[in-house]
Write a protein that holds these residues in place. Structure first.
Motif, PDB file in Angstrom:
ATOM      1  N   PHE A  29       1.259  -1.493   0.170  1.00  0.00           N
ATOM      2  CA  PHE A  29       0.250  -0.339   0.038  1.00  0.00           C
ATOM      3  C   PHE A  29       0.836   1.455   0.098  1.00  0.00           C
ATOM      4  N   GLN A  30       2.147   0.985  -0.055  1.00  0.00           N
ATOM      5  CA  GLN A  30       3.234   2.173  -0.456  1.00  0.00           C
ATOM      6  C   GLN A  30       3.144   2.602   1.020  1.00  0.00           C
ATOM      7  N   SER A  31       3.331   2.719   2.019  1.00  0.00           N
ATOM      8  CA  SER A  31       2.888   2.753   3.243  1.00  0.00           C
ATOM      9  C   SER A  31       4.595   2.572   3.959  1.00  0.00           C
ATOM     10  N   TRP A  32       6.154   2.877   3.426  1.00  0.00           N
ATOM     11  CA  TRP A  32       6.604   3.016   3.227  1.00  0.00           C
ATOM     12  C   TRP A  32       7.212   3.180   5.349  1.00  0.00           C
ATOM     13  N   ILE A  33       7.177   4.293   6.056  1.00  0.00           N
ATOM     14  CA  ILE A  33       7.151   4.069   7.462  1.00  0.00           C
ATOM     15  C   ILE A  33       6.674   3.527   8.304  1.00  0.00           C
ATOM     16  N   GLU A  34       5.425   2.400   8.068  1.00  0.00           N
ATOM     17  CA  GLU A  34       4.762   1.550   8.709  1.00  0.00           C
ATOM     18  C   GLU A  34       5.415   0.736   8.451  1.00  0.00           C
ATOM     19  N   GLY A  35       5.778   0.194   7.719  1.00  0.00           N
ATOM     20  CA  GLY A  35       5.857  -1.232   6.385  1.00  0.00           C
ATOM     21  C   GLY A  35       7.709  -1.098   7.571  1.00  0.00           C
ATOM     22  N   GLY A  36       8.538  -0.387   7.402  1.00  0.00           N
ATOM     23  CA  GLY A  36       9.722  -0.093   7.918  1.00  0.00           C
ATOM     24  C   GLY A  36      10.205  -0.458   9.481  1.00  0.00           C
ATOM     25  N   VAL A  37       8.548   0.041  10.118  1.00  0.00           N
ATOM     26  CA  VAL A  37       8.730  -0.034  11.897  1.00  0.00           C
ATOM     27  C   VAL A  37       8.455  -1.158  11.943  1.00  0.00           C
ATOM     28  N   ILE A  38       7.417  -2.351  10.967  1.00  0.00           N
ATOM     29  CA  ILE A  38       7.121  -3.018  11.042  1.00  0.00           C
ATOM     30  C   ILE A  38       8.489  -4.442  10.976  1.00  0.00           C
ATOM     31  N   THR A  39       8.990  -4.251   9.950  1.00  0.00           N
ATOM     32  CA  THR A  39      10.359  -4.576   9.652  1.00  0.00           C
ATOM     33  C   THR A  39      11.546  -4.554  10.430  1.00  0.00           C
ATOM     34  N   PHE A  40      11.794  -3.733  10.830  1.00  0.00           N
ATOM     35  CA  PHE A  40      12.564  -3.609  12.277  1.00  0.00           C
ATOM     36  C   PHE A  40      12.421  -4.159  13.485  1.00  0.00           C
ATOM     37  N   VAL A  41      10.726  -4.180  13.553  1.00  0.00           N
ATOM     38  CA  VAL A  41       9.768  -4.605  15.271  1.00  0.00           C
ATOM     39  C   VAL A  41      10.378  -6.565  14.948  1.00  0.00           C
ATOM     40  N   ILE A  42      10.103  -6.939  13.877  1.00  0.00           N
ATOM     41  CA  ILE A  42      10.080  -8.458  13.269  1.00  0.00           C
ATOM     42  C   ILE A  42      12.194  -8.427  13.442  1.00  0.00           C
ATOM     43  N   LEU A  43      12.794  -7.975  12.791  1.00  0.00           N
ATOM     44  CA  LEU A  43      14.141  -8.244  12.702  1.00  0.00           C
ATOM     45  C   LEU A  43      14.430  -8.547  14.039  1.00  0.00           C
ATOM     46  N   LEU A  44      14.411  -6.837  15.337  1.00  0.00           N
ATOM     47  CA  LEU A  44      14.568  -6.452  16.524  1.00  0.00           C
ATOM     48  C   LEU A  44      14.453  -8.596  17.449  1.00  0.00           C
ATOM     49  N   ASN A  45      12.984  -8.760  16.631  1.00  0.00           N
ATOM     50  CA  ASN A  45      12.408  -9.664  17.289  1.00  0.00           C
ATOM     51  C   ASN A  45      13.688 -11.300  16.931  1.00  0.00           C
ATOM     52  N   ILE A  46      13.898 -11.223  15.810  1.00  0.00           N
ATOM     53  CA  ILE A  46      15.087 -12.757  15.504  1.00  0.00           C
ATOM     54  C   ILE A  46      16.139 -12.512  16.530  1.00  0.00           C
ATOM     55  N   VAL A  47      16.596 -10.958  16.818  1.00  0.00           N
ATOM     56  CA  VAL A  47      18.454 -11.299  17.095  1.00  0.00           C
ATOM     57  C   VAL A  47      17.852 -11.297  18.638  1.00  0.00           C
ATOM     58  N   VAL A  48      16.692 -10.961  19.141  1.00  0.00           N
ATOM     59  CA  VAL A  48      16.734 -11.111  20.596  1.00  0.00           C
ATOM     60  C   VAL A  48      16.434 -12.830  21.500  1.00  0.00           C
ATOM     61  N   GLY A  49      15.889 -13.076  20.332  1.00  0.00           N
ATOM     62  CA  GLY A  49      15.451 -14.813  20.010  1.00  0.00           C
ATOM     63  C   GLY A  49      16.638 -15.406  20.317  1.00  0.00           C
ATOM     64  N   PHE A  50      17.540 -15.447  19.108  1.00  0.00           N
ATOM     65  CA  PHE A  50      18.976 -16.034  18.692  1.00  0.00           C
ATOM     66  C   PHE A  50      18.684 -16.019  20.129  1.00  0.00           C
ATOM     67  N   PHE A  51      19.972 -14.281  20.591  1.00  0.00           N
ATOM     68  CA  PHE A  51      20.637 -14.558  22.077  1.00  0.00           C
ATOM     69  C   PHE A  51      20.742 -15.179  22.616  1.00  0.00           C
ATOM     70  N   GLN A  52      18.493 -14.892  23.392  1.00  0.00           N
ATOM     71  CA  GLN A  52      18.165 -15.693  24.106  1.00  0.00           C
ATOM     72  C   GLN A  52      18.339 -17.613  23.971  1.00  0.00           C
TER      73      GLN A  52
END
Length: 82
Positions: free
Chosen positions: A5-28
């Motif tokens: 839907f070309q909502s770049w800011i919302e898509g970027g925030v969602i992508t950042f949260v998903i990547l942060l979740n992956i990194v935190v889960g890996f280290f745990q």
């Protein structure tokens, strides 16, 4: 869908949260695995056994009736001992 839907800011925030979740889960998971490995090494199934007048360190599976087991403070009992 946000990018569709070309909502770049919302898509970027969602992508950042998903990547942060992956990194935190890996280290745990990595930290938990290291902790489990150290716990396994603390509970190694061996025992100090006196055989033929000599002290040996043997796996618990190789302890037989008639072996004298040396127990020190803090040791776990390696087999059924009487």
């Amino acid at each position: 869908m946000s990018y569709g839907f070309q909502s770049w800011i919302e898509g970027g925030v969602i992508t950042f949260v998903i990547l942060l979740n992956i990194v935190v889960g890996f280290f745990q998971e990595y930290s938990a695995e290291k902790t489990m490995d150290s716990l396994r090494s603390l509970s190694s199934p061996t025992g100090n056994v006196v055989r033929n007048g000599r002290s040996h360190v043997v796996p618990s599976a190789e302890i037989v009736p008639g072996d004298l087991i040396e127990l020190k403070m803090g040791d776990t009992v390696p087999a059924d001992v009487r």
